[in-house]
Design a protein around this motif. Structure first.
Motif, PDB file in Angstrom:
ATOM      1  N   ALA A 159     -69.437 -19.842  55.312  1.00 35.78           N
ATOM      2  CA  ALA A 159     -69.751 -21.112  54.635  1.00 35.78           C
ATOM      3  C   ALA A 159     -68.740 -21.254  53.502  1.00 35.78           C
ATOM      4  CB  ALA A 159     -71.183 -21.120  54.120  1.00 35.78           C
ATOM      5  N   SER A 160     -67.496 -21.474  53.877  1.00 33.41           N
ATOM      6  CA  SER A 160     -66.367 -21.290  52.960  1.00 33.41           C
ATOM      7  C   SER A 160     -66.185 -22.404  51.944  1.00 33.41           C
ATOM      8  CB  SER A 160     -65.068 -21.143  53.762  1.00 33.41           C
ATOM      9  OG  SER A 160     -64.812 -22.329  54.505  1.00 33.41           O
ATOM     10  N   SER A 161     -66.830 -23.546  52.165  1.00 37.10           N
ATOM     11  CA  SER A 161     -66.723 -24.678  51.245  1.00 37.10           C
ATOM     12  C   SER A 161     -65.258 -25.006  50.959  1.00 37.10           C
ATOM     13  CB  SER A 161     -67.505 -24.376  49.955  1.00 37.10           C
ATOM     14  OG  SER A 161     -67.562 -25.504  49.118  1.00 37.10           O
ATOM     15  N   THR A 162     -64.900 -25.173  49.693  1.00 35.56           N
ATOM     16  CA  THR A 162     -63.537 -25.599  49.335  1.00 35.56           C
ATOM     17  C   THR A 162     -62.544 -24.442  49.246  1.00 35.56           C
ATOM     18  OG1 THR A 162     -64.360 -25.686  47.058  1.00 35.56           O
ATOM     19  CG2 THR A 162     -64.138 -27.768  48.203  1.00 35.56           C
ATOM     20  N   GLY A 163     -62.936 -23.256  49.670  1.00 36.75           N
ATOM     21  CA  GLY A 163     -61.971 -22.174  49.832  1.00 36.75           C
ATOM     22  C   GLY A 163     -61.982 -21.078  48.790  1.00 36.75           C
ATOM     23  N   GLU A 164     -62.740 -21.266  47.707  1.00 33.33           N
ATOM     24  CA  GLU A 164     -62.716 -20.251  46.657  1.00 33.33           C
ATOM     25  C   GLU A 164     -63.203 -18.893  47.156  1.00 33.33           C
ATOM     26  OE1 GLU A 164     -63.639 -23.353  46.285  1.00 33.33           O
ATOM     27  OE2 GLU A 164     -63.218 -24.144  44.269  1.00 33.33           O
ATOM     28  N   GLU A 165     -64.228 -18.896  48.026  1.00 36.26           N
ATOM     29  CA  GLU A 165     -64.743 -17.622  48.532  1.00 36.26           C
ATOM     30  C   GLU A 165     -63.718 -16.892  49.411  1.00 36.26           C
ATOM     31  OE1 GLU A 165     -68.968 -16.706  49.908  1.00 36.26           O
ATOM     32  OE2 GLU A 165     -67.926 -16.925  51.829  1.00 36.26           O
ATOM     33  N   PRO A 166     -63.165 -17.519  50.458  1.00 38.85           N
ATOM     34  CA  PRO A 166     -62.191 -16.771  51.262  1.00 38.85           C
ATOM     35  C   PRO A 166     -60.948 -16.360  50.484  1.00 38.85           C
ATOM     36  CG  PRO A 166     -62.288 -19.074  51.959  1.00 38.85           C
ATOM     37  CD  PRO A 166     -63.461 -18.826  51.064  1.00 38.85           C
ATOM     38  N   TYR A 167     -60.502 -17.171  49.523  1.00 40.13           N
ATOM     39  CA  TYR A 167     -59.351 -16.763  48.709  1.00 40.13           C
ATOM     40  C   TYR A 167     -59.717 -15.581  47.820  1.00 40.13           C
ATOM     41  CZ  TYR A 167     -56.693 -20.864  50.209  1.00 40.13           C
ATOM     42  OH  TYR A 167     -56.008 -21.795  50.965  1.00 40.13           O
ATOM     43  N   SER A 168     -60.943 -15.551  47.312  1.00 40.34           N
ATOM     44  CA  SER A 168     -61.389 -14.398  46.521  1.00 40.34           C
ATOM     45  C   SER A 168     -61.442 -13.139  47.378  1.00 40.34           C
ATOM     46  CB  SER A 168     -62.773 -14.670  45.906  1.00 40.34           C
ATOM     47  OG  SER A 168     -62.749 -15.789  45.047  1.00 40.34           O
ATOM     48  N   ILE A 169     -61.916 -13.289  48.622  1.00 37.52           N
ATOM     49  CA  ILE A 169     -61.925 -12.160  49.553  1.00 37.52           C
ATOM     50  C   ILE A 169     -60.498 -11.696  49.811  1.00 37.52           C
ATOM     51  CG2 ILE A 169     -62.476 -11.423  51.901  1.00 37.52           C
ATOM     52  CD1 ILE A 169     -64.730 -13.574  51.872  1.00 37.52           C
ATOM     53  N   GLY A 170     -59.610 -12.654  50.044  1.00 36.68           N
ATOM     54  CA  GLY A 170     -58.211 -12.311  50.325  1.00 36.68           C
ATOM     55  C   GLY A 170     -57.547 -11.574  49.189  1.00 36.68           C
ATOM     56  N   ILE A 171     -57.755 -12.047  47.968  1.00 32.72           N
ATOM     57  CA  ILE A 171     -57.183 -11.371  46.800  1.00 32.72           C
ATOM     58  C   ILE A 171     -57.716  -9.946  46.714  1.00 32.72           C
ATOM     59  CG2 ILE A 171     -57.149 -11.325  44.266  1.00 32.72           C
ATOM     60  CD1 ILE A 171     -57.169 -14.420  44.367  1.00 32.72           C
ATOM     61  N   THR A 172     -59.025  -9.804  46.926  1.00 35.28           N
ATOM     62  CA  THR A 172     -59.651  -8.483  46.852  1.00 35.28           C
ATOM     63  C   THR A 172     -59.043  -7.528  47.880  1.00 35.28           C
ATOM     64  OG1 THR A 172     -61.737  -9.471  46.093  1.00 35.28           O
ATOM     65  CG2 THR A 172     -61.846  -7.242  47.002  1.00 35.28           C
ATOM     66  N   LEU A 173     -58.868  -7.996  49.114  1.00 34.63           N
ATOM     67  CA  LEU A 173     -58.322  -7.140  50.162  1.00 34.63           C
ATOM     68  C   LEU A 173     -56.867  -6.790  49.909  1.00 34.63           C
ATOM     69  CD1 LEU A 173     -59.810  -8.742  53.419  1.00 34.63           C
ATOM     70  CD2 LEU A 173     -60.760  -6.923  51.989  1.00 34.63           C
ATOM     71  N   LEU A 174     -56.074  -7.784  49.531  1.00 34.01           N
ATOM     72  CA  LEU A 174     -54.649  -7.526  49.303  1.00 34.01           C
ATOM     73  C   LEU A 174     -54.434  -6.589  48.122  1.00 34.01           C
ATOM     74  CD1 LEU A 174     -52.991 -11.021  49.942  1.00 34.01           C
ATOM     75  CD2 LEU A 174     -53.228  -9.081  51.502  1.00 34.01           C
ATOM     76  N   GLU A 175     -55.235  -6.728  47.093  1.00 35.29           N
ATOM     77  CA  GLU A 175     -55.119  -5.843  45.934  1.00 35.29           C
ATOM     78  C   GLU A 175     -55.516  -4.413  46.295  1.00 35.29           C
ATOM     79  OE1 GLU A 175     -54.178  -6.318  42.387  1.00 35.29           O
ATOM     80  OE2 GLU A 175     -53.071  -7.728  43.659  1.00 35.29           O
ATOM     81  N   ALA A 176     -56.617  -4.283  47.053  1.00 32.36           N
ATOM     82  CA  ALA A 176     -57.115  -2.944  47.395  1.00 32.36           C
ATOM     83  C   ALA A 176     -56.198  -2.226  48.374  1.00 32.36           C
ATOM     84  CB  ALA A 176     -58.522  -3.055  47.974  1.00 32.36           C
ATOM     85  N   LEU A 177     -55.455  -2.994  49.183  1.00 31.43           N
ATOM     86  CA  LEU A 177     -54.611  -2.394  50.216  1.00 31.43           C
ATOM     87  C   LEU A 177     -53.120  -2.404  49.883  1.00 31.43           C
ATOM     88  CD1 LEU A 177     -56.280  -4.049  53.348  1.00 31.43           C
ATOM     89  CD2 LEU A 177     -56.507  -1.654  52.655  1.00 31.43           C
ATOM     90  N   LYS A 178     -52.760  -2.911  48.706  1.00 31.42           N
ATOM     91  CA  LYS A 178     -51.347  -3.215  48.458  1.00 31.42           C
ATOM     92  C   LYS A 178     -50.425  -2.004  48.529  1.00 31.42           C
ATOM     93  CE  LYS A 178     -51.757  -3.358  43.369  1.00 31.42           C
ATOM     94  NZ  LYS A 178     -51.619  -4.261  42.205  1.00 31.42           N
ATOM     95  N   ASN A 179     -50.931  -0.808  48.276  1.00 32.13           N
ATOM     96  CA  ASN A 179     -50.078   0.379  48.368  1.00 32.13           C
ATOM     97  C   ASN A 179     -49.751   0.752  49.815  1.00 32.13           C
ATOM     98  OD1 ASN A 179     -50.016   0.674  45.566  1.00 32.13           O
ATOM     99  ND2 ASN A 179     -51.877   1.928  45.549  1.00 32.13           N
ATOM    100  N   ASP A 180     -50.516   0.170  50.751  1.00 31.29           N
ATOM    101  CA  ASP A 180     -50.323   0.527  52.165  1.00 31.29           C
ATOM    102  C   ASP A 180     -50.402  -0.704  53.060  1.00 31.29           C
ATOM    103  OD1 ASP A 180     -49.893   2.414  54.178  1.00 31.29           O
ATOM    104  OD2 ASP A 180     -52.039   2.607  54.591  1.00 31.29           O
ATOM    105  N   LEU A 181     -50.142  -1.891  52.487  1.00 29.06           N
ATOM    106  CA  LEU A 181     -50.370  -3.143  53.194  1.00 29.06           C
ATOM    107  C   LEU A 181     -49.590  -3.280  54.505  1.00 29.06           C
ATOM    108  CD1 LEU A 181     -52.054  -5.694  52.984  1.00 29.06           C
ATOM    109  CD2 LEU A 181     -50.184  -6.765  51.713  1.00 29.06           C
ATOM    110  N   PRO A 182     -48.325  -2.820  54.597  1.00 28.51           N
ATOM    111  CA  PRO A 182     -47.583  -2.981  55.860  1.00 28.51           C
ATOM    112  C   PRO A 182     -48.257  -2.342  57.067  1.00 28.51           C
ATOM    113  CG  PRO A 182     -46.078  -2.434  54.080  1.00 28.51           C
ATOM    114  CD  PRO A 182     -47.461  -2.259  53.536  1.00 28.51           C
ATOM    115  N   SER A 183     -49.138  -1.380  56.838  1.00 24.60           N
ATOM    116  CA  SER A 183     -49.787  -0.706  57.963  1.00 24.60           C
ATOM    117  C   SER A 183     -51.110  -1.368  58.356  1.00 24.60           C
ATOM    118  CB  SER A 183     -50.032   0.768  57.636  1.00 24.60           C
ATOM    119  OG  SER A 183     -50.945   0.903  56.575  1.00 24.60           O
TER     120      SER A 183
END
Length: 277
Positions: free
Chosen positions: A114-138
C-alpha cells in the motif's frame, strides 16, 4: 447539499464491492467532503446525481472515484521501529544466510503493498541500500510498490517531494539519496536514481489477482488492513503468507493485528510477524 442515508449506503456498498474497504458512520463526514469535491469536478448538482452516474457508468468512473476517496497519509520512515528492525536484525541475518543464485548474486525482494505516494518504498530502499552498501555488488535487490490509486503511484514513481517532507531524515541520508532543486524548484527534492532503480511501481487492487510470483523476504502492509472486514483481512493474511519466503516478515501498522491468523506467524517485534522457516 445533503447526503441522504440511501446515497450514503449506496456509496459505502460501491466502495466495498470495488475495493473491500469498509466505510461506516464514523467516515461519513470524510466521505461528504470528498464527494463534494467530486461533484464539483463533475459539474453535478447533488449526491444523488453522482450515485446515478455510478449506477450507469460505474466501470468508467471507478478509477477516478477510488482515487478521490481513498486515504493516502504517509511519510518517510513512518513507524521507524520497522526500519530499525531491518537494519539491526533482519539484514545482518540475511547477509549470513542468503546464498548466491545462478546470476552470482544474493536475491532480496520486498513488497510495499500500500505504497501511496512512495515514501514507504523509498524508506525501505534507503534502509536496504545503507545496510548492504559494503557488499552491494553481490546483491540483487528489488522492491515492488503497489497501490490501488493511480494518482499517488504516479507521484511515487516521479520521486519529487516538497523539501519539508524530508526535514526529519538524517543529513547524511538526505545528501546520499535526494537532490534539491534550484531556482523555482528550490523547495523541491528528487529521489536519487540509484534508489529509483531498485523500485517498481504498479497499480494493484489487493482484492484482485496478484500477478507477481514472489517469494518476498518482507511484505509491508501497514495501515490498510483496518479498512477491511474480518473475512477480507483473514483472506489477505493467507495470501500474504503464501507470498512470503520461509522466514519472511510481514509488517503491519501500529493499530493492526493478525487476529486469528496470528497462530501461523511468530511475533518478533512491534507489529512485525515472521512466517516459519
Amino acid at each position: 447539499m445533503r447526503l441522504s442515508d440511501d446515497d450514503f449506503k449506496f456509496i459505502c456498498q460501491f466502495v466495498y464491492e470495488s475495493t473491500g474497504i469498509v466505510l461506516n458512520d464514523s467516515k461519513r463526514e470524510m466521505l461528504y467532503r470528498r464527494l463534494t469535491r467530486i461533484i464539483r469536478d463533475r459539474k453535478l448538482n447533488s449526491f444523488s446525481q453522482y450515485c446515478q452516474l455510478l449506477r450507469k457508468q460505474g466501470e468508467q468512473e471507478k478509477d477516478f472515484f477510488i482515487n478521490a476517496i481513498t486515504t493516502n497519509l504517509t511519510s518517510f520512515f513512518r513507524e521507524n521501529h520497522h526500519f530499525e528492525y531491518l537494519t539491526t536484525e533482519e539484514i545482518p541475518a540475511l547477509i549470513k544466510s542468503k546464498t548466491a543464485g545462478s546470476n552470482g548474486k544474493k536475491r532480496l525482494r520486498v513488497w510495499s503493498s500500500a505504497s501511496s505516494t512512495g515514501e514507504e518504498p523509498y524508506s525501505i530502499g534507503i534502509t536496504l541500500l545503507e545496510a548492504l552498501k559494503n557488499d552491494l555488488p553481490s546483491w540483487d535487490v528489488k522492491i515492488l510498490a503497489t497501490d490501488i490509486d493511480s494518482d499517488v503511484l504516479a507521484k511515487g514513481k516521479a520521486g519529487v517531494y516538497d523539501v519539508n517532507r524530508i526535514e526529519d531524515i538524517p543529513k547524511n541520508l538526505k545528501q546520499s539519496y535526494f537532490f534539491q532543486g534550484c531556482g523555482k524548484s528550490s523547495q523541491s527534492v528528487k529521489v536519487h536514481e540509484k534508489l529509483q532503480r531498485i523500485i517498481t511501481f504498479k497499480q494493484l487492487n489487493l482484492l484482485h489477482d496478484w500477478p507477481m510470483k514472489g517469494p518476498f523476504d518482507a511484505i509491508f502492509c501497514r495501515n490498510v488492513i483496518i479498512y477491511f472486514d474480518k473475512k477480507t483481512q483473514h483472506d489477505l493474511f493467507a495470501r500474504y503468507f503464501d507470498m512470503l519466503a520461509p522466514g519472511g516478515l510481514l509488517f503491519l501498522g501500529h493499530s493492526e493485528n493478525l487476529g486469528n491468523y496470528q497462530q501461523y506467524f511468530s511475533n518478533v517485534g512491534r507489529t512485525i510477524f515472521r512466517k516459519p522457516y
